[in-house]
Design an enzyme around this catalytic site. Structure first.
Site, mmCIF file in Angstrom:
data_model
loop_
_atom_site.group_PDB
_atom_site.id
_atom_site.type_symbol
_atom_site.label_atom_id
_atom_site.label_comp_id
_atom_site.label_asym_id
_atom_site.label_seq_id
_atom_site.Cartn_x
_atom_site.Cartn_y
_atom_site.Cartn_z
ATOM 1 N N LEU A 125 0.981 -1.208 0.000
ATOM 2 C CA LEU A 125 0.072 0.003 0.071
ATOM 3 C C LEU A 125 0.756 1.319 0.059
ATOM 4 O O LEU A 125 0.647 2.123 -0.807
ATOM 5 C CB LEU A 125 -0.790 0.018 1.170
ATOM 6 C CG LEU A 125 -1.693 1.370 1.446
ATOM 7 C CD1 LEU A 125 -2.830 1.360 0.440
ATOM 8 C CD2 LEU A 125 -2.521 1.165 2.813
ATOM 9 N N PRO A 128 6.282 6.287 -1.004
ATOM 10 C CA PRO A 128 7.344 7.277 -0.563
ATOM 11 C C PRO A 128 6.606 8.485 0.046
ATOM 12 O O PRO A 128 6.745 9.041 1.014
ATOM 13 C CB PRO A 128 8.299 7.729 -1.402
ATOM 14 C CG PRO A 128 8.512 6.407 -2.422
ATOM 15 C CD PRO A 128 7.148 5.939 -2.261
ATOM 16 N N GLY A 339 21.461 -4.322 32.900
ATOM 17 C CA GLY A 339 22.613 -3.189 33.225
ATOM 18 C C GLY A 339 23.469 -3.261 31.822
ATOM 19 O O GLY A 339 23.051 -3.608 30.536
ATOM 20 N N GLU A 363 1.875 -0.932 10.112
ATOM 21 C CA GLU A 363 0.652 -1.013 10.056
ATOM 22 C C GLU A 363 -0.336 0.167 10.670
ATOM 23 O O GLU A 363 -1.296 -0.156 11.317
ATOM 24 C CB GLU A 363 0.296 -2.288 10.418
ATOM 25 C CG GLU A 363 0.744 -3.425 9.483
ATOM 26 C CD GLU A 363 0.152 -4.940 9.363
ATOM 27 O OE1 GLU A 363 -0.962 -5.128 9.977
ATOM 28 O OE2 GLU A 363 0.752 -5.807 9.062
#
Ligand code: CAA
Length: 381
Positions: A125, A128, A339, A363
Protein backbone atom coordinates in the site's frame (compact mmCIF):
# COMPACT_ATOMS: atom_id res chain seq x y z
CA UNK A 1 -16.94 -14.87 31.88
CA UNK A 2 -14.23 -17.47 31.40
CA UNK A 3 -10.71 -16.21 30.71
CA UNK A 4 -9.14 -19.68 30.62
CA UNK A 5 -7.87 -20.99 27.32
CA UNK A 6 -9.95 -23.78 25.80
CA UNK A 7 -8.34 -27.17 25.27
CA UNK A 8 -7.78 -26.33 21.58
CA UNK A 9 -6.22 -22.96 22.42
CA UNK A 10 -3.94 -24.51 25.09
CA UNK A 11 -2.82 -27.26 22.76
CA UNK A 12 -2.03 -24.82 19.97
CA UNK A 13 -0.08 -22.58 22.35
CA UNK A 14 1.90 -25.53 23.66
CA UNK A 15 2.67 -26.85 20.16
CA UNK A 16 3.75 -23.47 18.79
CA UNK A 17 5.70 -22.59 21.94
CA UNK A 18 7.67 -25.82 21.71
CA UNK A 19 8.40 -25.26 18.01
CA UNK A 20 9.37 -21.64 18.66
CA UNK A 21 11.69 -22.49 21.55
CA UNK A 22 13.36 -25.38 19.75
CA UNK A 23 13.47 -24.17 16.16
CA UNK A 24 13.09 -20.37 16.09
CA UNK A 25 14.71 -18.92 19.23
CA UNK A 26 18.15 -20.59 18.98
CA UNK A 27 19.23 -18.80 15.75
CA UNK A 28 17.43 -15.50 16.35
CA UNK A 29 20.44 -13.45 17.49
CA UNK A 30 22.61 -14.68 14.61
CA UNK A 31 19.91 -14.16 11.98
CA UNK A 32 19.41 -10.63 13.29
CA UNK A 33 23.15 -9.93 13.16
CA UNK A 34 23.57 -11.32 9.64
CA UNK A 35 20.15 -10.26 8.30
CA UNK A 36 19.50 -13.84 7.24
CA UNK A 37 16.01 -14.61 6.02
CA UNK A 38 14.63 -17.67 7.92
CA UNK A 39 13.89 -19.83 4.90
CA UNK A 40 13.70 -23.20 6.68
CA UNK A 41 11.54 -21.80 9.44
CA UNK A 42 9.10 -20.22 6.99
CA UNK A 43 8.82 -23.55 5.19
CA UNK A 44 8.08 -25.30 8.49
CA UNK A 45 5.50 -22.67 9.46
CA UNK A 46 3.77 -23.47 6.17
CA UNK A 47 3.88 -27.21 6.87
CA UNK A 48 2.36 -26.62 10.31
CA UNK A 49 -0.53 -24.65 8.82
CA UNK A 50 0.63 -21.41 10.44
CA UNK A 51 0.74 -19.31 7.27
CA UNK A 52 -2.96 -19.52 6.45
CA UNK A 53 -4.42 -20.02 9.88
CA UNK A 54 -7.76 -18.24 9.42
CA UNK A 55 -8.40 -19.43 5.86
CA UNK A 56 -11.09 -22.12 5.47
CA UNK A 57 -9.73 -25.62 4.81
CA UNK A 58 -11.49 -25.53 1.43
CA UNK A 59 -8.87 -22.97 0.31
CA UNK A 60 -5.86 -24.69 1.84
CA UNK A 61 -5.94 -23.00 5.24
CA UNK A 62 -6.17 -24.28 8.80
CA UNK A 63 -9.75 -23.06 9.33
CA UNK A 64 -8.96 -21.50 12.71
CA UNK A 65 -10.22 -18.24 14.19
CA UNK A 66 -8.51 -14.94 15.00
CA UNK A 67 -8.10 -15.76 18.70
CA UNK A 68 -6.13 -18.91 17.84
CA UNK A 69 -4.09 -16.92 15.32
CA UNK A 70 -3.07 -14.35 17.95
CA UNK A 71 -2.10 -17.10 20.39
CA UNK A 72 0.19 -18.73 17.81
CA UNK A 73 1.63 -15.44 16.58
CA UNK A 74 2.45 -14.30 20.12
CA UNK A 75 4.45 -17.49 20.69
CA UNK A 76 6.38 -17.11 17.43
CA UNK A 77 7.16 -13.46 18.23
CA UNK A 78 8.26 -14.34 21.76
CA UNK A 79 11.05 -16.25 20.02
CA UNK A 80 11.70 -13.95 17.06
CA UNK A 81 9.59 -11.00 15.91
CA UNK A 82 11.22 -11.12 12.46
CA UNK A 83 9.67 -14.52 11.84
CA UNK A 84 6.47 -13.13 13.33
CA UNK A 85 6.11 -10.33 10.80
CA UNK A 86 6.58 -12.73 7.88
CA UNK A 87 3.83 -14.91 9.35
CA UNK A 88 1.58 -11.99 10.18
CA UNK A 89 1.73 -10.34 6.75
CA UNK A 90 0.93 -13.60 4.98
CA UNK A 91 -1.93 -14.44 7.35
CA UNK A 92 -3.69 -11.24 8.21
CA UNK A 93 -2.90 -8.95 5.29
CA UNK A 94 -2.60 -11.28 2.33
CA UNK A 95 -4.68 -14.42 2.99
CA UNK A 96 -7.40 -12.57 4.90
CA UNK A 97 -7.81 -10.02 2.12
CA UNK A 98 -8.08 -12.70 -0.57
CA UNK A 99 -10.45 -14.74 1.58
CA UNK A 100 -12.73 -11.78 2.31
CA UNK A 101 -12.70 -10.01 -1.06
CA UNK A 102 -11.40 -12.44 -3.71
CA UNK A 103 -13.52 -14.35 -6.22
CA UNK A 104 -13.53 -18.15 -6.17
CA UNK A 105 -11.22 -18.15 -9.21
CA UNK A 106 -8.78 -15.82 -7.44
CA UNK A 107 -8.95 -17.94 -4.29
CA UNK A 108 -8.32 -21.16 -6.18
CA UNK A 109 -5.36 -19.73 -8.06
CA UNK A 110 -3.74 -17.57 -5.37
CA UNK A 111 -5.19 -18.13 -1.91
CA UNK A 112 -4.73 -21.91 -1.81
CA UNK A 113 -0.94 -21.89 -2.41
CA UNK A 114 -0.52 -18.89 -0.10
CA UNK A 115 -2.54 -20.41 2.73
CA UNK A 116 -0.96 -23.85 2.49
CA UNK A 117 2.64 -22.60 2.60
CA UNK A 118 3.51 -23.21 -1.05
CA UNK A 119 3.86 -19.49 -1.70
CA UNK A 120 4.39 -16.30 0.27
CA UNK A 121 2.56 -13.01 -0.13
CA UNK A 122 3.16 -9.30 0.40
CA UNK A 123 0.80 -6.34 0.87
CA UNK A 124 1.85 -3.19 -0.91
CA UNK A 125 0.00 0.00 0.00
CA UNK A 126 2.61 2.56 1.14
CA UNK A 127 4.53 4.82 -1.20
CA UNK A 128 7.32 7.31 -0.51
CA UNK A 129 4.78 10.20 -0.27
CA UNK A 130 1.90 8.10 1.16
CA UNK A 131 2.55 6.60 4.60
CA UNK A 132 -0.01 7.60 7.24
CA UNK A 133 -1.91 9.46 4.49
CA UNK A 134 -2.42 6.13 2.78
CA UNK A 135 -4.86 7.15 0.06
CA UNK A 136 -2.46 9.72 -1.39
CA UNK A 137 -1.15 7.20 -3.94
CA UNK A 138 0.64 7.92 -7.19
CA UNK A 139 1.14 4.35 -8.46
CA UNK A 140 -1.12 4.33 -11.50
CA UNK A 141 -3.13 1.48 -13.10
CA UNK A 142 -4.52 2.45 -16.52
CA UNK A 143 -7.03 0.23 -18.28
CA UNK A 144 -5.80 -0.88 -21.70
CA UNK A 145 -8.10 -3.53 -23.24
CA UNK A 146 -8.16 -6.60 -21.01
CA UNK A 147 -5.20 -5.51 -18.91
CA UNK A 148 -4.27 -2.63 -16.62
CA UNK A 149 -0.85 -1.07 -17.21
CA UNK A 150 0.73 -0.35 -13.83
CA UNK A 151 3.54 2.12 -13.23
CA UNK A 152 4.87 3.47 -9.95
CA UNK A 153 6.99 2.92 -6.86
CA UNK A 154 5.96 1.24 -3.62
CA UNK A 155 7.95 1.12 -0.41
CA UNK A 156 8.15 -0.51 3.03
CA UNK A 157 6.96 -3.80 1.57
CA UNK A 158 7.45 -6.57 4.13
CA UNK A 159 8.21 -9.90 2.39
CA UNK A 160 8.86 -7.85 -0.81
CA UNK A 161 12.03 -9.74 -1.69
CA UNK A 162 10.88 -13.27 -0.84
CA UNK A 163 7.23 -13.20 -1.84
CA UNK A 164 5.66 -14.81 -4.90
CA UNK A 165 2.52 -12.70 -4.97
CA UNK A 166 1.81 -9.06 -4.08
CA UNK A 167 -1.52 -7.43 -3.27
CA UNK A 168 -0.98 -4.06 -4.86
CA UNK A 169 -2.95 -0.84 -4.41
CA UNK A 170 -2.90 1.58 -7.34
CA UNK A 171 -4.92 4.52 -8.64
CA UNK A 172 -7.37 3.70 -11.41
CA UNK A 173 -8.98 7.16 -11.39
CA UNK A 174 -6.88 10.07 -10.09
CA UNK A 175 -9.90 12.42 -10.08
CA UNK A 176 -11.68 10.44 -7.35
CA UNK A 177 -9.22 10.55 -4.42
CA UNK A 178 -9.54 7.45 -2.22
CA UNK A 179 -12.53 6.36 -4.32
CA UNK A 180 -10.13 6.01 -7.26
CA UNK A 181 -7.89 3.40 -5.58
CA UNK A 182 -8.13 -0.26 -6.66
CA UNK A 183 -6.52 -3.47 -5.48
CA UNK A 184 -4.73 -5.99 -7.73
CA UNK A 185 -3.08 -9.38 -7.39
CA UNK A 186 0.30 -9.32 -9.13
CA UNK A 187 2.93 -11.99 -9.51
CA UNK A 188 6.65 -11.63 -8.91
CA UNK A 189 8.48 -11.97 -12.21
CA UNK A 190 5.88 -10.32 -14.38
CA UNK A 191 7.28 -8.05 -17.07
CA UNK A 192 7.89 -4.57 -15.65
CA UNK A 193 8.04 -5.77 -12.01
CA UNK A 194 11.31 -5.26 -10.15
CA UNK A 195 12.41 -5.36 -6.53
CA UNK A 196 14.63 -2.75 -4.85
CA UNK A 197 17.44 -3.43 -2.41
CA UNK A 198 16.45 -4.67 1.06
CA UNK A 199 16.26 -1.88 3.66
CA UNK A 200 18.92 -1.95 6.41
CA UNK A 201 16.62 -1.76 9.43
CA UNK A 202 17.00 -1.05 13.16
CA UNK A 203 15.04 -4.18 14.09
CA UNK A 204 13.21 -7.19 12.65
CA UNK A 205 16.39 -7.48 10.63
CA UNK A 206 15.98 -11.03 9.37
CA UNK A 207 12.66 -10.19 7.74
CA UNK A 208 12.93 -8.34 4.45
CA UNK A 209 11.53 -4.93 3.60
CA UNK A 210 11.96 -3.54 0.10
CA UNK A 211 10.83 -1.06 -2.47
CA UNK A 212 8.93 -2.43 -5.47
CA UNK A 213 9.02 -0.81 -8.90
CA UNK A 214 6.43 -1.21 -11.64
CA UNK A 215 7.17 -0.07 -15.15
CA UNK A 216 4.20 -0.42 -17.50
CA UNK A 217 3.45 -3.84 -15.98
CA UNK A 218 0.41 -5.52 -17.60
CA UNK A 219 -2.06 -6.90 -15.02
CA UNK A 220 -5.08 -8.88 -16.26
CA UNK A 221 -8.44 -7.32 -15.41
CA UNK A 222 -9.28 -10.70 -13.82
CA UNK A 223 -6.63 -9.91 -11.18
CA UNK A 224 -8.44 -6.84 -9.86
CA UNK A 225 -9.98 -7.49 -6.44
CA UNK A 226 -13.49 -6.14 -6.13
CA UNK A 227 -14.73 -3.25 -8.24
CA UNK A 228 -12.65 -0.32 -9.41
CA UNK A 229 -12.42 2.24 -6.61
CA UNK A 230 -12.99 -0.22 -3.75
CA UNK A 231 -9.29 -0.66 -3.03
CA UNK A 232 -8.86 1.85 -0.21
CA UNK A 233 -11.74 0.45 1.83
CA UNK A 234 -10.45 -3.07 1.19
CA UNK A 235 -7.01 -1.94 2.45
CA UNK A 236 -8.37 -0.33 5.63
CA UNK A 237 -10.72 -3.20 6.44
CA UNK A 238 -7.81 -5.62 6.01
CA UNK A 239 -5.52 -3.45 8.13
CA UNK A 240 -8.03 -3.68 11.00
CA UNK A 241 -7.25 -7.39 11.15
CA UNK A 242 -3.54 -6.82 10.48
CA UNK A 243 -3.31 -4.51 13.48
CA UNK A 244 -4.58 -7.28 15.76
CA UNK A 245 -1.70 -9.40 14.46
CA UNK A 246 0.88 -6.67 15.13
CA UNK A 247 -0.60 -6.22 18.61
CA UNK A 248 -0.08 -9.96 19.21
CA UNK A 249 3.47 -9.57 17.92
CA UNK A 250 4.02 -6.79 20.47
CA UNK A 251 2.67 -8.98 23.29
CA UNK A 252 5.12 -11.70 22.24
CA UNK A 253 8.03 -9.23 22.44
CA UNK A 254 6.83 -7.91 25.83
CA UNK A 255 6.52 -11.46 27.18
CA UNK A 256 10.04 -12.28 25.96
CA UNK A 257 11.34 -9.15 27.70
CA UNK A 258 9.64 -10.15 30.94
CA UNK A 259 10.91 -13.75 30.73
CA UNK A 260 14.52 -12.67 30.08
CA UNK A 261 14.39 -9.98 32.77
CA UNK A 262 12.99 -12.32 35.43
CA UNK A 263 15.47 -15.04 34.59
CA UNK A 264 18.41 -12.64 34.75
CA UNK A 265 17.21 -10.94 37.93
CA UNK A 266 17.02 -14.32 39.68
CA UNK A 267 20.57 -15.24 38.69
CA UNK A 268 22.42 -11.95 38.90
CA UNK A 269 23.83 -11.21 42.34
CA UNK A 270 24.85 -7.77 43.59
CA UNK A 271 25.39 -6.60 47.16
CA UNK A 272 25.40 -10.27 48.20
CA UNK A 273 21.96 -11.30 46.90
CA UNK A 274 20.02 -11.86 43.68
CA UNK A 275 18.89 -8.51 42.31
CA UNK A 276 15.30 -9.85 42.15
CA UNK A 277 15.25 -9.36 45.93
CA UNK A 278 15.49 -5.59 45.49
CA UNK A 279 12.24 -3.69 45.38
CA UNK A 280 13.55 -1.46 42.55
CA UNK A 281 13.72 -4.57 40.34
CA UNK A 282 10.54 -6.16 41.71
CA UNK A 283 8.49 -3.08 40.83
CA UNK A 284 9.81 -3.08 37.28
CA UNK A 285 8.97 -6.79 36.87
CA UNK A 286 5.52 -6.28 38.38
CA UNK A 287 4.74 -3.43 35.98
CA UNK A 288 6.01 -5.42 33.00
CA UNK A 289 3.86 -8.42 33.96
CA UNK A 290 0.74 -6.33 34.58
CA UNK A 291 1.02 -4.37 31.35
CA UNK A 292 1.79 -7.46 29.27
CA UNK A 293 -1.27 -9.22 30.64
CA UNK A 294 -3.46 -6.16 30.00
CA UNK A 295 -2.16 -5.93 26.43
CA UNK A 296 -2.85 -9.64 25.90
CA UNK A 297 -6.43 -9.18 27.07
CA UNK A 298 -6.96 -6.28 24.65
CA UNK A 299 -5.59 -8.44 21.82
CA UNK A 300 -7.88 -11.32 22.75
CA UNK A 301 -10.86 -8.96 22.95
CA UNK A 302 -10.14 -7.45 19.52
CA UNK A 303 -9.68 -10.94 18.04
CA UNK A 304 -12.94 -12.07 19.65
CA UNK A 305 -14.83 -9.06 18.26
CA UNK A 306 -13.43 -9.81 14.80
CA UNK A 307 -14.47 -13.45 15.06
CA UNK A 308 -17.98 -12.35 16.06
CA UNK A 309 -18.16 -10.05 13.02
CA UNK A 310 -18.35 -6.92 15.20
CA UNK A 311 -17.00 -3.41 14.55
CA UNK A 312 -13.31 -4.08 15.00
CA UNK A 313 -11.50 -0.88 13.92
CA UNK A 314 -11.39 0.69 17.37
CA UNK A 315 -10.72 -2.50 19.40
CA UNK A 316 -7.92 -3.38 16.96
CA UNK A 317 -6.43 0.12 17.19
CA UNK A 318 -6.64 0.04 21.02
CA UNK A 319 -4.93 -3.34 21.12
CA UNK A 320 -2.17 -2.20 18.76
CA UNK A 321 -1.43 1.17 20.36
CA UNK A 322 -1.40 -0.25 23.87
CA UNK A 323 0.48 -3.48 23.15
CA UNK A 324 3.15 -1.79 21.04
CA UNK A 325 3.81 0.80 23.73
CA UNK A 326 3.90 -1.93 26.39
CA UNK A 327 6.40 -3.88 24.26
CA UNK A 328 8.65 -0.83 23.98
CA UNK A 329 8.52 -0.16 27.73
CA UNK A 330 9.04 -3.81 28.66
CA UNK A 331 11.99 -4.21 26.30
CA UNK A 332 13.59 -1.01 27.61
CA UNK A 333 13.16 -2.17 31.23
CA UNK A 334 14.56 -5.57 30.31
CA UNK A 335 17.74 -3.91 29.04
CA UNK A 336 17.83 -1.72 32.17
CA UNK A 337 17.57 -4.77 34.46
CA UNK A 338 20.43 -6.41 32.56
CA UNK A 339 22.56 -3.26 33.00
CA UNK A 340 25.70 -3.29 30.84
CA UNK A 341 24.98 -6.90 29.80
CA UNK A 342 21.74 -5.71 28.25
CA UNK A 343 23.52 -3.20 26.11
CA UNK A 344 25.69 -5.68 24.21
CA UNK A 345 24.46 -7.81 21.34
CA UNK A 346 25.60 -11.13 22.82
CA UNK A 347 22.80 -11.36 25.40
CA UNK A 348 20.18 -10.65 22.75
CA UNK A 349 17.89 -8.47 24.83
CA UNK A 350 18.77 -5.24 23.00
CA UNK A 351 17.21 -6.94 19.95
CA UNK A 352 13.86 -6.87 21.77
CA UNK A 353 14.11 -3.09 22.11
CA UNK A 354 14.94 -2.69 18.43
CA UNK A 355 12.19 -5.10 17.36
CA UNK A 356 9.57 -3.51 19.65
CA UNK A 357 10.03 -0.09 18.02
CA UNK A 358 8.55 -1.11 14.68
CA UNK A 359 5.30 -2.26 16.28
CA UNK A 360 4.64 1.42 17.08
CA UNK A 361 5.16 2.33 13.43
CA UNK A 362 3.98 -0.22 10.87
CA UNK A 363 0.40 -1.07 9.97
CA UNK A 364 -0.48 2.41 11.20
CA UNK A 365 1.62 4.42 13.67
CA UNK A 366 0.54 4.85 17.29
CA UNK A 367 -0.65 8.32 16.31
CA UNK A 368 -2.88 6.88 13.55
CA UNK A 369 -4.31 4.28 15.96
CA UNK A 370 -5.29 7.16 18.26
CA UNK A 371 -6.93 8.92 15.31
CA UNK A 372 -8.98 5.78 14.61
CA UNK A 373 -9.98 5.46 18.28
CA UNK A 374 -10.86 9.17 18.65
CA UNK A 375 -12.93 9.20 15.44
CA UNK A 376 -14.88 6.20 16.74
CA UNK A 377 -15.51 8.01 20.05
CA UNK A 378 -16.76 11.07 18.16
CA UNK A 379 -19.03 8.93 16.00
CA UNK A 380 -20.55 7.26 19.05
CA UNK A 381 -20.64 10.40 21.20
N1 CAA B 1 -12.67 -0.39 7.10
C1 CAA B 1 -13.34 -0.14 5.93
N2 CAA B 1 -13.50 1.10 5.42
C2 CAA B 1 -12.97 2.12 6.10
C3 CAA B 1 -12.25 1.93 7.31
C4 CAA B 1 -12.12 0.62 7.82
N3 CAA B 1 -11.46 0.37 8.94
N4 CAA B 1 -11.84 3.13 7.76
C5 CAA B 1 -12.27 4.04 6.89
N5 CAA B 1 -12.95 3.41 5.89
C6 CAA B 1 -13.60 4.03 4.73
C7 CAA B 1 -14.42 5.24 5.12
O1 CAA B 1 -15.74 4.85 5.51
C8 CAA B 1 -14.40 6.05 3.86
O2 CAA B 1 -15.29 5.51 2.89
P1 CAA B 1 -16.76 6.17 2.59
O3 CAA B 1 -16.50 7.59 2.19
O4 CAA B 1 -17.30 5.34 1.51
O5 CAA B 1 -17.50 6.07 3.89
C9 CAA B 1 -13.01 5.80 3.32
O6 CAA B 1 -12.57 4.56 3.87
C10 CAA B 1 -12.02 6.89 3.68
O7 CAA B 1 -12.00 6.98 5.08
P2 CAA B 1 -11.35 8.22 5.83
O8 CAA B 1 -11.95 9.50 5.33
O9 CAA B 1 -11.41 7.95 7.29
O10 CAA B 1 -9.84 8.16 5.28
P3 CAA B 1 -8.56 9.02 5.67
O11 CAA B 1 -7.88 9.39 4.43
O12 CAA B 1 -8.92 10.09 6.66
O13 CAA B 1 -7.62 7.92 6.37
C11 CAA B 1 -6.64 6.74 8.18
C12 CAA B 1 -7.92 7.30 7.52
C13 CAA B 1 -7.14 6.02 9.42
C14 CAA B 1 -5.69 7.85 8.60
C15 CAA B 1 -5.95 5.76 7.19
O14 CAA B 1 -5.40 6.45 6.10
C16 CAA B 1 -4.89 4.94 7.84
O15 CAA B 1 -5.19 3.95 8.50
N6 CAA B 1 -3.58 5.29 7.65
C17 CAA B 1 -2.48 4.46 8.07
C18 CAA B 1 -2.04 3.60 6.93
C19 CAA B 1 -1.45 2.30 7.36
O16 CAA B 1 -1.85 1.69 8.33
N7 CAA B 1 -0.49 1.83 6.60
C20 CAA B 1 0.09 0.57 6.83
C21 CAA B 1 0.82 0.10 5.63
S1 CAA B 1 0.89 -1.62 5.49
C22 CAA B 1 2.11 -2.14 6.50
O17 CAA B 1 2.68 -1.47 7.32
C23 CAA B 1 2.31 -3.59 6.34
C24 CAA B 1 3.62 -4.15 6.59
O18 CAA B 1 4.44 -4.22 5.71
C25 CAA B 1 3.88 -4.78 7.89
Amino acid sequence: MNFNLTEEQSLLRQTVRQFAEEMIAPGAIERDETKTWPEDIVRQLGEMGLLGMMVPEQWGGAGMDTVLYTIALEEVCRADASVGVIMSVNNSLVCSLLDAFGTDDQKGKYLTPLASGGQLGAFSLSEPQAGSDASHLLCRATLDGDVYRVSGTKNWVSNGEHCNVVLLFAVTDPELGYKGVSCFIVEKGWQGFSVGKPEDKLGIRSSDTTELYFDDMPVPVANRIGAEGEGFRVALATLDGGRIGIAAQAVGIAQAALDHALDYAQQREQFGRPIVDFQAIQFKLADMATETEAARLLVRQAAFVKDQGGAVSSPAAMAKVFASEVAMRAATQCVQIHGGYGYIRETGVERLMRDAKITQIYEGTSEIQRVVIARDLQRKG
